[in-house]
Scaffold this motif. Structure first.
Motif, short mmCIF file in Angstrom:
data_model
loop_
_atom_site.label_atom_id
_atom_site.label_comp_id
_atom_site.label_asym_id
_atom_site.label_seq_id
_atom_site.Cartn_x
_atom_site.Cartn_y
_atom_site.Cartn_z
N MET A 1 13.32 -22.68 12.41
CA MET A 1 14.38 -21.70 12.61
C MET A 1 14.41 -21.34 14.10
SD MET A 1 14.91 -17.88 10.98
CE MET A 1 14.13 -18.42 9.49
N GLU A 2 15.61 -21.29 14.65
CA GLU A 2 15.80 -20.87 16.03
C GLU A 2 16.58 -19.55 16.02
OE1 GLU A 2 17.90 -22.28 20.20
OE2 GLU A 2 18.30 -23.41 18.37
N ILE A 3 16.02 -18.54 16.66
CA ILE A 3 16.71 -17.26 16.82
C ILE A 3 17.10 -17.15 18.28
CG2 ILE A 3 16.49 -14.76 16.70
CD1 ILE A 3 14.49 -15.17 14.40
N LYS A 4 18.39 -16.91 18.50
CA LYS A 4 18.86 -16.86 19.89
C LYS A 4 19.86 -15.72 20.08
CE LYS A 4 22.31 -20.45 18.99
NZ LYS A 4 22.80 -21.76 19.37
N LEU A 5 19.95 -15.27 21.33
CA LEU A 5 20.97 -14.30 21.67
C LEU A 5 22.32 -14.92 21.38
CD1 LEU A 5 19.61 -12.88 25.03
CD2 LEU A 5 19.78 -11.67 22.85
N ASP A 6 23.23 -14.14 20.87
CA ASP A 6 24.54 -14.67 20.47
C ASP A 6 25.63 -13.90 21.21
OD1 ASP A 6 26.98 -15.19 18.82
OD2 ASP A 6 25.52 -16.23 17.54
N ASP A 7 26.61 -14.63 21.74
CA ASP A 7 27.71 -13.99 22.47
C ASP A 7 28.87 -13.59 21.56
OD1 ASP A 7 28.95 -16.41 21.89
OD2 ASP A 7 29.08 -17.05 23.99
N LEU A 8 28.72 -13.80 20.27
CA LEU A 8 29.73 -13.41 19.28
C LEU A 8 31.07 -14.09 19.52
CD1 LEU A 8 28.67 -9.69 19.33
CD2 LEU A 8 28.44 -11.20 17.35
N GLN A 9 31.02 -15.32 19.96
CA GLN A 9 32.25 -16.08 20.22
C GLN A 9 32.50 -17.19 19.19
OE1 GLN A 9 34.42 -15.21 22.67
NE2 GLN A 9 33.05 -13.53 23.15
N GLY A 10 31.46 -17.64 18.50
CA GLY A 10 31.59 -18.79 17.61
C GLY A 10 32.28 -18.46 16.29
N GLN A 11 32.89 -19.49 15.71
CA GLN A 11 33.58 -19.31 14.43
C GLN A 11 32.61 -18.96 13.30
OE1 GLN A 11 35.88 -22.84 13.69
NE2 GLN A 11 37.46 -22.27 15.17
N ALA A 12 31.43 -19.57 13.31
CA ALA A 12 30.48 -19.32 12.23
C ALA A 12 30.04 -17.85 12.22
CB ALA A 12 29.26 -20.25 12.36
N ILE A 13 29.74 -17.30 13.39
CA ILE A 13 29.30 -15.90 13.43
C ILE A 13 30.46 -14.97 13.10
CG2 ILE A 13 29.59 -15.41 15.91
CD1 ILE A 13 26.63 -14.35 13.69
N THR A 14 31.65 -15.32 13.54
CA THR A 14 32.83 -14.52 13.21
C THR A 14 33.02 -14.44 11.70
OG1 THR A 14 33.89 -15.08 15.31
CG2 THR A 14 35.33 -14.30 13.55
N ARG A 15 32.88 -15.58 11.03
CA ARG A 15 33.02 -15.62 9.56
C ARG A 15 31.91 -14.82 8.87
NH1 ARG A 15 34.37 -20.97 10.51
NH2 ARG A 15 32.26 -21.64 9.99
N LEU A 16 30.67 -15.00 9.34
CA LEU A 16 29.56 -14.29 8.70
C LEU A 16 29.72 -12.78 8.85
CD1 LEU A 16 26.88 -14.42 7.16
CD2 LEU A 16 25.71 -14.54 9.38
N LEU A 17 30.14 -12.33 10.02
CA LEU A 17 30.32 -10.89 10.22
C LEU A 17 31.49 -10.34 9.40
CD1 LEU A 17 29.47 -10.64 13.99
CD2 LEU A 17 28.15 -9.71 12.08
N GLN A 18 32.54 -11.13 9.24
CA GLN A 18 33.64 -10.69 8.38
C GLN A 18 33.19 -10.64 6.93
OE1 GLN A 18 36.73 -9.46 9.43
NE2 GLN A 18 36.58 -8.73 7.31
N ASP A 19 32.40 -11.62 6.51
CA ASP A 19 31.83 -11.59 5.15
C ASP A 19 30.96 -10.36 4.96
OD1 ASP A 19 33.08 -14.00 4.60
OD2 ASP A 19 31.24 -15.20 4.75
N HIS A 20 30.21 -10.01 6.00
CA HIS A 20 29.34 -8.82 5.95
C HIS A 20 30.19 -7.56 5.75
CE1 HIS A 20 25.98 -6.21 6.74
NE2 HIS A 20 26.49 -5.76 7.88
N LEU A 21 31.24 -7.42 6.53
CA LEU A 21 32.12 -6.26 6.38
C LEU A 21 32.77 -6.23 5.00
CD1 LEU A 21 33.88 -6.06 9.85
CD2 LEU A 21 32.34 -4.37 8.84
N ASP A 22 33.26 -7.38 4.55
CA ASP A 22 33.89 -7.46 3.23
C ASP A 22 32.89 -7.07 2.13
OD1 ASP A 22 36.18 -8.35 4.52
OD2 ASP A 22 35.91 -10.45 3.92
N ASP A 23 31.65 -7.54 2.27
CA ASP A 23 30.61 -7.23 1.30
C ASP A 23 30.30 -5.74 1.28
OD1 ASP A 23 28.63 -8.10 -0.64
OD2 ASP A 23 27.12 -7.72 0.91
N MET A 24 30.21 -5.14 2.47
CA MET A 24 29.94 -3.71 2.54
C MET A 24 31.06 -2.92 1.86
SD MET A 24 26.99 -3.51 3.98
CE MET A 24 26.72 -5.03 3.08
N HIS A 25 32.30 -3.31 2.10
CA HIS A 25 33.43 -2.60 1.50
C HIS A 25 33.53 -2.83 -0.01
CE1 HIS A 25 35.39 -0.67 4.90
NE2 HIS A 25 34.99 -1.71 5.62
#
Length: 151
Positions: A1-25
């Motif tokens: 596993m690689e953990i790295k600083l993320d600039d929040l620009q990639g499509q994968a992270i955008t999707r995961l964060l939207q899924d996170h918000l949707d899940d919370m709601h």
């Protein structure tokens, strides 16, 4: 596993964060959702990491500076295909290591009080987090649990 600083620009992270918000709601009333959208996660007081396994996004987490001596864990989320594979533990270790490097005295977090959030609560408790009163700008809320860890 690689953990790295993320600039929040990639499509994968955008999707995961939207899924996170949707899940919370889907599990909490809107007024009790404290997850940040991607724009708010880009704030200068937030450091954001993503975890990758074989070039696939496995999860993410962030550390928000509350003061020179305190931080808050934000946006902990494991990708569905990587649940119960140690991703959240690895991210949490990384975040706590950074908090110690910054010489924070206390790290806080807020999570939901519903059964859906029980695995997260168990993870935080395994890492030594203890229930605490609301911190920062949070208010008492039957849908929220608050935790802190002294470093």
């Amino acid at each position: 596993m690689e953990i790295k600083l993320d600039d929040l620009q990639g499509q994968a992270i955008t999707r995961l964060l939207q899924d996170h918000l949707d899940d919370m709601h889907s599990h909490s009333p809107a007024e009790s959702v404290h997850a940040l959208d991607i724009e708010k996660l880009r704030a200068s007081d937030i450091t954001f990491w993503s975890a990758w396994i074989n070039r696939s996004l496995a999860g993410c987490g962030a550390l928000k500076a509350l003061s020179p001596h305190e931080g808050e864990i934000k946006s902990m989320k494991t990708s569905p295909g990587f649940l119960r594979k140690g991703v959240a533990s690895a991210l949490l270790k990384n975040i706590l290591s950074e908090a110690e490097r910054r010489q924070y005295k206390t790290v806080y977090l807020e999570t939901g009080s519903m059964d859906h959030f029980k695995p997260a609560c168990e993870l935080y408790e395994r890492f030594g987090f203890e229930p605490c009163p609301p911190f920062g700008n949070y208010q008492e809320d039957p849908n929220s649990l608050f935790f802190s860890k002294s470093l």
